[in-house]
Design an enzyme around this catalytic site. Structure first.
Site, PDB file in Angstrom:
ATOM      1  N   GLY A   1     -14.408 -75.360  -9.103  1.00  0.00           N
ATOM      2  CA  GLY A   1     -13.319 -74.533  -9.042  1.00  0.00           C
ATOM      3  C   GLY A   1     -13.651 -73.184  -9.663  1.00  0.00           C
TER       4      GLY A   1
ATOM      5  N   TYR B   1       4.231 -77.867 -10.454  1.00  0.00           N
ATOM      6  CA  TYR B   1       3.136 -77.370 -11.056  1.00  0.00           C
ATOM      7  C   TYR B   1       3.504 -77.229 -12.715  1.00  0.00           C
ATOM      8  CZ  TYR B   1      -0.858 -74.606 -12.717  1.00  0.00           C
ATOM      9  OH  TYR B   1      -2.056 -73.997 -13.282  1.00  0.00           O
TER      10      TYR B   1
ATOM     11  N   ASP C   1     -16.931 -82.938  -9.575  1.00  0.00           N
ATOM     12  CA  ASP C   1     -15.998 -82.474  -8.919  1.00  0.00           C
ATOM     13  C   ASP C   1     -15.505 -83.615  -7.790  1.00  0.00           C
ATOM     14  OD1 ASP C   1     -14.523 -79.412  -8.099  1.00  0.00           O
ATOM     15  OD2 ASP C   1     -14.536 -80.866  -6.326  1.00  0.00           O
TER      16      ASP C   1
HETATM   17  C1  AKB Z   1      -1.185 -70.252 -10.443  1.00  0.00           C
HETATM   18  O1  AKB Z   1      -0.870 -68.942 -10.219  1.00  0.00           O
HETATM   19  O2  AKB Z   1      -0.660 -71.271 -10.103  1.00  0.00           O
HETATM   20  C2  AKB Z   1      -2.196 -70.232 -11.719  1.00  0.00           C
HETATM   21  C3  AKB Z   1      -1.496 -70.497 -12.913  1.00  0.00           C
HETATM   22  C4  AKB Z   1      -0.833 -69.084 -13.402  1.00  0.00           C
HETATM   23  O3  AKB Z   1      -1.502 -71.378 -13.622  1.00  0.00           O
HETATM   24  N1  AKB Z   1      -3.091 -69.216 -11.751  1.00  0.00           N
END
Ligand code: AKB
Length: 325
Positions: A11, A143, A34
């Site tokens: 990555g 996330y 990976d």
């Molecule tokens: C994203 O945009 O998801 C990443 C981050 C800020 O963790 N680059």
């Protein structure tokens, strides 16, 4: 002697980190892995041993780490913010299960761990300008949820099993050797590809969306310096705010246009990415990292723009020369 197992090595961060580790410790001391076959991501020869490893397979991960005599796992495999909104359950599984597998393996074989976090831990209830080191963390993205939970899981494995796990809350990272994938801040990389390819760039964010960003050489140095730091000085060991520059898409476009006047951009916000960006801070307070282990950034916007344009143009010239042979 240190021996590093890197996950997600193909990555954006992994590609550059593996090269630095290889230069520093020798190719035999690095196992770059990976989930994808190395023939896809390791074509340039990353200066390390390479392998295919799915970190969701706990037995394979533990066996690989043990057989390699790993002293430190650098766990870079992750699904980023915009991609995670497209497949939230998959992102939960990949980001959380892989981390717990890494921490379990580290506890069993007694090795150290680097596990990156992100500015995505902050949410609409966090102060935005700047986001403090310690504050309310209630992200509204999958996330971000996995990154907050990952920081807490790392705290737990440190307190309960003594695993030396360290991490950084990275802002958007800008680099040219390997593309990012699925992030909200990816526009700040894609814009440079469009500029050197003389394409009009469609920016998925509003022109005045200010976000924290960092050029990759600073990010790599941050990882290496954090991992080298004296453990006793680290009071926020797995979740340091780190920051370098803060800019908007309009400011970045202006900086590119000052160097490439023909560059064209259109602002066509994507609702998902815009909502994510609007939930993140505009600036990051990284005083704790500066005090506790001497973090400092080197690249500001003008130096980063020069380096990106020159780096990408150099890559294009080398590729064209190879094709012409
Ligand atoms: C994203 O945009 O998801 C990443 C981050 C800020 O963790 N680059």
């Amino acid at each position: 002697m240190e021996r590093f197992l890197v996950t997600g090595a193909g990555g954006q961060i992994g590609t550059e980190l593996v090269r630095h580790l290889g230069n520093r410790h020798g190719a035999d001391a690095i196992l770059a892995t990976d989930v994808r076959d190395p023939s896809v991501w390791a074509r340039g020869g990353p200066g390390a041993q390479v392998g295919q490893l799915d970190c969701l397979d706990a037995d394979a991960l533990l066996g690989t780490a043990r057989d390699f005599g790993t002293t430190c796992i650098l766990h870079l495999a992750s699904i980023l913010s915009a991609a995670a909104e497209a497949s939230p359950y998959r992102a939960y599984r990949v980001n959380m299960d892989s981390l717990v597998n890494v921490l379990e393996a580290a506890a069993k074989i007694g090795c150290r761990v680097f596990a990156p976090s992100s500015i995505a831990v902050f949410g609409p209830e966090s102060p935005r300008d700047p986001a403090p080191q310690t504050t309310v963390l209630r992200p509204t993205t999958m996330y971000g949820v996995t990154k907050v939970a990952g920081e807490m899981l790392s705290d737990y494995y440190h307190a309960r099993f003594g695993v030396d796990v360290r991490g950084l809350r990275f802002p958007g990272l800008v680099s040219y050797t390997a593309p990012p994938g699925g992030g909200t801040t990816d526009y700040a990389v894609e814009i440079f590809h469009a500029a050197v390819e003389r394409r009009r760039f469609s920016c998925p964010l509003h022109p005045d969306t200010r976000m924290a960003m960092m050029y990759m050489p600073d990010a790599i140095r941050a990882i290496l310096e954090l991992m080298d730091a004296d453990s006793s000085s680290l009071r926020h060991r797995n979740a340091y705010n780190v920051s370098a520059m803060h800019f908007t898409p309009a400011e970045l476009a202006d900086a590119i246009r000052a160097r490439r006047p023909e560059f064209e951009i259109a602002f066509e916000p994507d609702p998902v990415r815009q909502a994510i960006a609007d939930s993140w801070p505009t600036r990051i307070d990284d005083a704790r990292a500066r005090e506790e282990w001497g973090w400092h950034h080197e690249y500001e916007l003008p130096e980063m723009v020069d380096a990106m344009l020159q780096g990408l143009e150099g890559l294009r010239r080398r590729r064209a020369a190879v094709l012409a042979r």
